[in-house]
Design an enzyme around this catalytic site. Structure first.
Site, mmCIF file in Angstrom:
data_model
loop_
_atom_site.group_PDB
_atom_site.id
_atom_site.type_symbol
_atom_site.label_atom_id
_atom_site.label_comp_id
_atom_site.label_asym_id
_atom_site.label_seq_id
_atom_site.Cartn_x
_atom_site.Cartn_y
_atom_site.Cartn_z
ATOM 1 N N HIS A 61 -2.395 8.782 -2.822
ATOM 2 C CA HIS A 61 -3.489 8.284 -3.664
ATOM 3 C C HIS A 61 -4.805 8.707 -2.986
ATOM 4 C CE1 HIS A 61 -6.195 5.275 -5.428
ATOM 5 N NE2 HIS A 61 -5.281 5.079 -6.360
ATOM 6 N N ASP A 87 0.326 3.107 3.571
ATOM 7 C CA ASP A 87 -0.296 2.551 2.375
ATOM 8 C C ASP A 87 0.804 1.824 1.585
ATOM 9 O OD1 ASP A 87 -1.324 2.056 -0.107
ATOM 10 O OD2 ASP A 87 -2.019 4.090 -0.490
ATOM 11 N N GLN A 131 1.831 0.196 -3.362
ATOM 12 C CA GLN A 131 2.881 0.198 -4.394
ATOM 13 C C GLN A 131 4.224 -0.303 -3.867
ATOM 14 O OE1 GLN A 131 2.383 0.732 -7.555
ATOM 15 N NE2 GLN A 131 0.368 1.691 -7.529
ATOM 16 N N LYS A 166 -2.086 -6.001 -7.319
ATOM 17 C CA LYS A 166 -0.866 -5.325 -7.768
ATOM 18 C C LYS A 166 0.357 -6.225 -7.584
ATOM 19 C CE LYS A 166 -2.724 -0.757 -6.665
ATOM 20 N NZ LYS A 166 -3.023 -0.160 -7.966
ATOM 21 N N CYS A 202 -5.260 9.158 -9.735
ATOM 22 C CA CYS A 202 -5.925 9.247 -8.417
ATOM 23 C C CYS A 202 -5.046 10.000 -7.427
ATOM 24 C CB CYS A 202 -6.292 7.864 -7.875
ATOM 25 S SG CYS A 202 -7.351 6.922 -8.935
HETATM 26 C C1 LIG Z 1 -0.510 4.128 -3.551
HETATM 27 C C2 LIG Z 1 -1.867 3.534 -3.789
HETATM 28 N N1 LIG Z 1 -2.730 3.454 -2.776
HETATM 29 C C3 LIG Z 1 -3.944 2.924 -2.915
HETATM 30 C C4 LIG Z 1 -4.357 2.434 -4.124
HETATM 31 C C5 LIG Z 1 -5.716 1.836 -4.234
HETATM 32 O O1 LIG Z 1 -5.605 0.500 -4.553
HETATM 33 P P1 LIG Z 1 -6.920 -0.336 -4.891
HETATM 34 O O2 LIG Z 1 -7.531 0.302 -6.089
HETATM 35 O O3 LIG Z 1 -6.418 -1.707 -5.159
HETATM 36 O O4 LIG Z 1 -7.782 -0.248 -3.697
HETATM 37 C C6 LIG Z 1 -3.503 2.495 -5.219
HETATM 38 C C7 LIG Z 1 -3.941 2.019 -6.543
HETATM 39 O O5 LIG Z 1 -3.411 2.352 -7.567
HETATM 40 C C8 LIG Z 1 -2.217 3.054 -5.046
HETATM 41 O O6 LIG Z 1 -1.354 3.141 -6.066
#
Ligand SMILES: Cc1ncc(COP(=O)(O)O)c(C=O)c1O
Length: 406
Positions: free
Chosen positions: A118, A195, A198, A221, A361
């Site tokens: 992401h 990270d 998910q 999430k 993203c």
């Molecule tokens: C794998 C991953 N990392 C980071 C993020 C960023 O999350 P946030 O927008 O809650 O900061 C997302 C959001 O969709 C994600 O799917």
């Protein structure tokens, strides 16, 4: 199968004259009444600015703030002293990039990221590389979508200082081989930034058992409100890192010409905290545990299997990221032949089905896959087999709507 829909009032309301089939849980989940009630109760009974007042109400707010921290830390297997509250995963990832990356990386060091990352676990590292002279290297999946040990062995070298990967890709949905990554990274003295945005909603995550150095996640999430998330950091690393943001509540003292910092995690928590959000996140974790991981996993795996099986029967669908229902968590990304994913999502919406469409993203991954965008269905505990049937049936009509089939 689990039946918790009664806990989610938004699911009782329809969309476009049809029952809402919400399959955009990878973007954000709906919130159960248990979470909404906990937040309401906090504001009705305990609200004040924590760590600032000596009066009884402020003490109570401080207790709620620190109790929530302990509760949330426990959920991911961390000590409370190692959990920094952030707004979301993005802020947690930026915190590590700027506080650790900018201060501990040097020219020629390597930062290794997965091409499926992401942007939140990629762009901050690009900026660190630009500012320090460190080099960004990429891991790539094999032809079946897996991140292999051979690829790890090729890319993790004596120059690697940081490996930044998601435990579950928000596009491919596959679980990353974290154990192998951590072992190989630690062998060369690199730190691992995991990270978990998910993964935390779909599987038990124990940061200590995984032995990662940092882990980021977002509350929204996993059934909690937006605006609250967390960063786990290994104690000695948090201790060695300078603050990311500075200001109120993160200091031990301030003179005219200098300041000294509070201990972690408060060193990284400048300004008034989102205590209502923390309460909501702790309540969401209680809610998940009240359902139980075994039930959640079985339920979501069954939905995943039903969807993958159904999609396989549609010859005009391409699914991205291989793997069985057991190897995947939460998301299935796909394209309909000759139809832009935005059109797919719009046509599904007309039938009350909410899916995400776009680059998610993850533009380097889109480039790697040779597509501009794709559609994504993503699941949560309240989705049902009927949701999947409605989704699959709606998909069947997409090409007809576009005039590609009669
Ligand atoms: C794998 C991953 N990392 C980071 C993020 C960023 O999350 P946030 O927008 O809650 O900061 C997302 C959001 O969709 C994600 O799917």
């Amino acid at each position: 199968m689990i039946d918790v829909r009664k806990d989610f009032p938004i699911l009782q309301a329809g969309e476009n004259g049809a029952p809402l089939v919400y399959l955009d849980n990878g973007a954000t989940t709906q919130k159960p009444v248990q979470v909404l009630d906990a937040i309401r109760d906090y504001y009705l009974r305990d609200n004040a600015n924590p760590h600032r007042g000596v009066y009884e109400l402020a003490q109570r707010a401080t207790d709620v703030h620190e109790d929530s921290r302990a509760r949330i830390a426990k959920f991911i297997g961390a000590d409370a002293s190692e959990l920094v509250f952030t707004q979301n995963s993005s802020e947690a990832l930026n915190l590590v990039a700027y506080s650790y990356g900018l201060n501990f990386l040097h020219a020629g060091d390597e930062i290794l990221v997965y091409v499926a990352e992401h942007h939140s676990n990629l762009v901050p590292w690009q900026r660190v590389a630009q500012q320090t002279g460190a080099v960004l290297q990429y891991l790539y999946p094999d032809e079946n979508g897996y991140l292999t040990e051979a690829e790890l062995d090729k890319k993790i070298t004596a120059r690697t200082r940081v490996v930044a990967v998601a435990q579950v890709s928000n596009v491919l949905g596959l679980i990353t081989p974290v154990k192998a990554i951590v072992e190989k990274a630690h062998r060369v003295g690199a730190v691992v930034m995991l990270d978990c945005a998910q993964s935390v909603p779909h599987m038990p995550v124990d940061v200590k058992a995984l032995d990662v150095d940092f882990a980021a996640f977002s509350g929204h999430k996993l059934y909690a409100p937006m605006g609250i998330g967390g960063l786990y950091g290994r104690k000695e690393l948090l201790k060695s890192m300078p603050p990311f943001l500075s200001g109120g509540d993160m200091i031990s003292y301030v003179h005219e010409d200098r300041a000294a910092w509070a201990e972690a995690p408060r060193k990284f928590e400048a300004g008034t905290r989102n205590v209502g959000g923390e309460v909501g996140l702790a309540a969401a974790m209680d809610y998940m545990e009240s359902i139980g991981w075994e039930a959640i996993t079985a339920h979501e795996e069954a939905l995943m299997e039903q969807t993958l099986d159904g999609l396989k029967k549609l010859p005009f669908i391409t699914v991205y990221g291989g793997g069985t229902a057991k190897e995947r968590k939460g998301v299935i990304s796909f394209n309909v032949q000759d139809v832009h994913p935005h059109d797919v999502a719009t046509i599904l919406d007309a039938e009350g089905v909410a899916v995400r469409a776009g680059h998610h993203c993850a533009q380097p991954l889109m480039e790697y896959l040779g597509i501009g965008a794709c559609a994504r269905a993503s699941f949560a505990v309240y989705n049902t087999q009927e949701d999947v049937e409605i989704f699959l049936n709606a998909l069947k009509s997409v090409r007809r709507w576009m005039g590609l089939e009669s």
